[in-house]
Design a protein around this motif. Structure first.
Motif, short mmCIF file in Angstrom:
data_model
loop_
_atom_site.label_atom_id
_atom_site.label_comp_id
_atom_site.label_asym_id
_atom_site.label_seq_id
_atom_site.Cartn_x
_atom_site.Cartn_y
_atom_site.Cartn_z
N THR A 41 50.82 81.83 105.60
CA THR A 41 49.39 81.95 105.93
C THR A 41 48.49 81.55 104.76
OG1 THR A 41 49.88 83.74 107.48
CG2 THR A 41 47.60 83.49 106.79
N TRP A 44 48.23 77.86 104.70
CA TRP A 44 47.38 77.34 105.79
C TRP A 44 45.91 77.44 105.40
CZ3 TRP A 44 50.06 80.99 109.83
CH2 TRP A 44 51.37 80.56 110.05
N ILE A 45 45.51 78.58 104.86
CA ILE A 45 44.10 78.78 104.49
C ILE A 45 43.72 77.87 103.33
CG2 ILE A 45 42.46 80.46 103.56
CD1 ILE A 45 43.98 82.61 105.18
N GLU A 46 44.64 77.68 102.40
CA GLU A 46 44.37 76.77 101.28
C GLU A 46 44.23 75.33 101.75
OE1 GLU A 46 46.19 75.60 96.86
OE2 GLU A 46 47.37 76.80 98.27
N GLY A 49 41.51 75.80 105.33
CA GLY A 49 40.51 76.84 105.52
C GLY A 49 40.83 77.63 106.79
N ALA A 50 40.22 78.78 106.92
CA ALA A 50 40.50 79.61 108.10
C ALA A 50 40.14 78.87 109.39
CB ALA A 50 39.73 80.92 108.01
N ALA A 53 42.68 76.08 110.08
CA ALA A 53 43.96 76.64 110.51
C ALA A 53 43.88 77.12 111.96
CB ALA A 53 44.37 77.78 109.60
N VAL A 200 35.58 84.38 104.11
CA VAL A 200 36.15 83.25 104.85
C VAL A 200 35.72 81.92 104.25
CG1 VAL A 200 36.36 82.20 107.15
CG2 VAL A 200 36.19 84.67 106.92
N VAL A 261 45.56 84.61 111.01
CA VAL A 261 44.72 83.78 110.13
C VAL A 261 43.35 84.43 109.95
CG1 VAL A 261 43.51 81.57 109.91
CG2 VAL A 261 45.89 81.61 110.66
N THR A 262 42.78 84.93 111.04
CA THR A 262 41.44 85.55 110.99
C THR A 262 41.43 86.81 110.13
OG1 THR A 262 40.94 84.69 113.20
CG2 THR A 262 39.56 86.48 112.37
N SER A 265 42.01 86.03 106.33
CA SER A 265 40.86 85.39 105.67
C SER A 265 39.68 86.36 105.51
CB SER A 265 40.42 84.15 106.46
OG SER A 265 40.05 84.51 107.77
N THR A 270 39.14 83.55 99.63
CA THR A 270 40.12 82.46 99.61
C THR A 270 40.66 82.23 98.21
OG1 THR A 270 39.03 81.40 101.49
CG2 THR A 270 40.48 80.01 100.14
#
Length: 485
Positions: A41, A44-46, A49-50, A53, A200, A261-262, A265, A270
Motif C-alpha cells: 500500500t 501504491w500511494i507513493e 497518490g491515494a 491508486a 491525503v 488505500v483510503t 492515506s 504521505t
C-alpha cells in the motif's frame, strides 16, 4: 445441452459436497485478500497518490468484474472440479486447455509461495526477535533459519489441514476471514474519527504512469475468485448461485482494496507513509499513537496470508487433479485420499514448493508477484475467448447464470469482447520496456514453469476436437497410444 445427469455423473463420488454458500464466498473473497495490502500500500500511494491508486483499483476491479462475469456463466454451465480446464477443453480442445490450466496453476503456486514468505515477514513485525541463526544472503538480504522455519512449518500445517478434508479447511477459512473483516472495519472507524483529509495530499502523483504502476499488480492481487469453480463439485450450492458468488467476491475485494488505500492515506501524511516499514499497520499506529494498533492490522494481514494461501492450495490441487484425470499430466497427481476425498498428491506437490520458498528470503516476495502475473492474465484472456466461442458454438448450453437476458446475445458478447480486450491490454504491459517488465529472477521462474508445461503440451495427441466428450476422446487416444507402444 448440459443436462442435470451430466452434472451429476461428472467425476461422481470422488468429491464430497460439503461447502456452504457462505463457505464458497469466503473461499473466493479470502483468496483475494492476502498480504499485498500490508506490504504494497505504501508503494501504491507513493507511485500514484491515494487518488491514483483508487482509480487503478476501479479500473482493475472493473476488468476483473468482466472476467468474473465470464467465469460466473461458465462455472454455472459446467460446474465441475478444475474450472478453466473444463471450459477450455470444451471450447478449444486439450492442448489449449492444458496451456490455460498450466497458466492459472502457475499463478496459484507463485501466490502461495509469496504467502509462505509473507508469514515470517508479518511474524517478524510482531516479534522482532524471531530472526535468529543467519544462514546466507539472497539478493543482498540475510536469510535466518528461525525466520524461514516459520513459513515452512506453516506450509506443512496448511498442507496437512487440506489433506484432512475441504470441510475442515473451509471452516478454518470462514473464521479467519471474519477476523480480517473485523480488522478492516476497525481501521475504517478509526480513520473516520482520527484521520485527516490534509494527509491525503498530494491526491495524485506520477500521472498515468503511476496509475499503471499500481494497475499491473491487480492480476496478482485479484487472483482467487477463480478458486470457486475449482471446487465446484464440493460446493453445496446451485450452479446459478455458484456463478453469482464469483462476481460478488470480485466486487467485495475491489471495495476492500479501495478502503485500505483510503484509510491508510487518511491516517498519516504521505511523506511519512513512504518511509514506513509496513505502511498500513504503521499508519494506524501513527494516527492512534500506540504500536498495538499497528500490530492488530498486521495480525489482520497475517490472517489474509493464511486465507489466500489456503484457498490456493485448494484451487491448485483440484486443477492438477483434473488435469491428471484427463491424462494431461502424470496420473500421480490424480490420486485421491481414500478417506478424506482430497487430491492428496497434488496437495503434497504444492506443499513442497511453498515449504521451500521461505528459504529464498524476502526476495521471493518480489519475484513471486512478478512471475505470477503474466500467466494469470493469459489464462483469464483465454477463458474470455472461450466464453465467446461457446456462446456461438453451443447456444443451447444450459447457463443457469447467464450474462444478459435470454434471447439477447449482445450483452454477453459485449462483456466477452471487453474481457478479451482488457486482459490482452494488461498482458501487453509485461512486454520489455513497459511498466510490468520483470526482474531476471522472475523471468527464470516464469520460464522454468512454462518449459515444463510445454513438455506436457507436446506429449498430448494432436487432432482431438473440442466440444462435449473432448476429455473422453483424449483419454481414448492416450490409451490407444499406450497399446501401440
Amino acid at each position: 445441452m448440459t443436462t442435470t445427469m451430466e452434472q451429476q455423473t461428472h467425476h461422481a463420488g470422488e468429491f464430497k459436497r460439503s461447502v456452504s454458500k457462505a463457505g464458497i464466498f469466503f473461499l473466493g473473497f479470502g483468496s483475494m485478500i492476502g498480504f499485498g495490502w500490508i506490504v504494497l500500500t505504501g508503494g501504491w500511494i507513493e507511485d500514484a497518490g491515494a487518488g491514483g491508486a483508487i482509480i487503478a483499483f476501479l479500473i482493475g476491479g472493473a476488468i476483473m468484474a468482466l472476467v468474473g462475469l465470464v467465469y460466473g456463466e461458465l462455472a454455472s454451465a459446467l460446474p465441475f472440479a478444475g474450472g478453466e480446464h473444463n471450459y477450455l477443453m470444451r471450447g478449444m480442445g486439450p492442448r489449449m486447455a492444458l496451456i490455460g490450466s498450466w497458466g492459472i496453476i502457475g499463478g496459484y503456486i507463485t501466490v502461495s509461495m509469496f504467502q509462505s514468505v509473507a508469514v515470517p515477514r508479518a511474524a517478524t513485525y510482531l516479534f522482532p526477535q524471531l530472526q535468529q541463526i543467519p544462514m546466507y544472503e539472497v539478493a543482498g538480504e540475510p536469510v535466518f533459519l528461525t525466520w524461514a522455519l516459520i513459513g515452512a512449518v506453516t506450509s506443512v500445517l496448511l498442507t496437512w489441514l487440506n489433506i484432512r478434508g475441504i470441510k475442515n479447511s473451509s471452516l478454518f477459512q470462514n473464521s479467519v476471514v471474519m477476523f480480517l473483516i473485523i480488522v478492516a472495519l476497525v481501521m475504517a472507524v478509526a480513520t473516520v474519527f482520527g484521520g485527516k483529509v490534509e494527509n491525503v495530499e498530494p491526491f495524485f502523483t506520477g500521472g498515468s504512469v503511476g496509475i499503471v504502476a499500481v494497475l499491473v499488480v491487480v492480476p496478482f492481487l485479484f487472483i482467487g475468485f477463480d478458486v470457486i469453480p475449482q471446487s465446484a463439485e464440493e460446493a453445496n450450492v446451485s450452479p446459478r448461485a455458484l456463478g453469482k458468488l464469483i462476481v460478488l467476491s470480485v466486487v467485495m475485494a475491489t471495495i476492500f482494496y479501495m478502503l485500505i488505500v483510503t484509510t491508510t492515506s487518511l491516517a498519516a501524511p504521505t511523506s511519512e507513509i513512504i518511509n514506513f516499514d509496513l505502511a498500513t499497520g504503521d499508519a494506524l499506529a501513527y494516527m492512534l499513537g500506540h504500536a498495538f494498533w499497528g500490530k492488530l492490522v498486521i495480525a489482520g494481514g497475517l490472517a489474509g496470508v493464511v486465507t489466500t494461501w489456503n484457498a490456493f492450495m485448494i484451487g491448485a490441487s483440484r486443477l492438477l487433479w483434473a488435469m491428471a484425470k484427463s491424462g494431461m499430466i502424470p496420473a500421480w497427481f490424480g490420486v485421491m485420499h481414500p478417506k478424506n476425498a482430497t487430491p492428496v498428491n497434488a496437495l503434497l506437490f504444492v506443499g513442497v514448493l511453498t515449504t521451500v520458498a521461505p528459504f529464498f528470503g524476502l526476495a521471493m516476495l518480489d519475484w513471486a508477484v512478478e512471475a505470477g502475473g503474466p500467466s494469470i492474465v493469459l489464462t483469464y484472456m483465454m477463458v474470455a475467448i472461450v466464453f465467446l466461442v461457446l456462446r456461438r458454438r453451443e447456444p443451447g448450453l444450459d447457463r443457469p447464470m447467464r450474462v444478459g437476458r435470454p434471447g439477447n446475445e449482445w450483452t454477453g458478447r459485449i462483456v466477452g469482447v471487453l474481457a478479451v480486450v482488457s486482459t490482452a491490454g494488461m498482458l501487453v504491459l509485461y512486454l520489455p520496456g513497459l511498466p510490468a517488465f520483470m526482474a531476471p529472477e522472475s523471468w527464470l521462474i516464469l520460464a522454468g514453469w512454462w518449459i515444463l508445461g510445454m513438455l506436457f503440451v507436446l506429449k498430448l495427441p494432436s487432432g482431438i476436437k473440442a466440444g462435449p466428450g473432448a476429455e473422453e476422446r483424449l483419454l481414448a487416444a492416450l490409451a490407444s497410444r499406450r497399446q501401440k507402444s
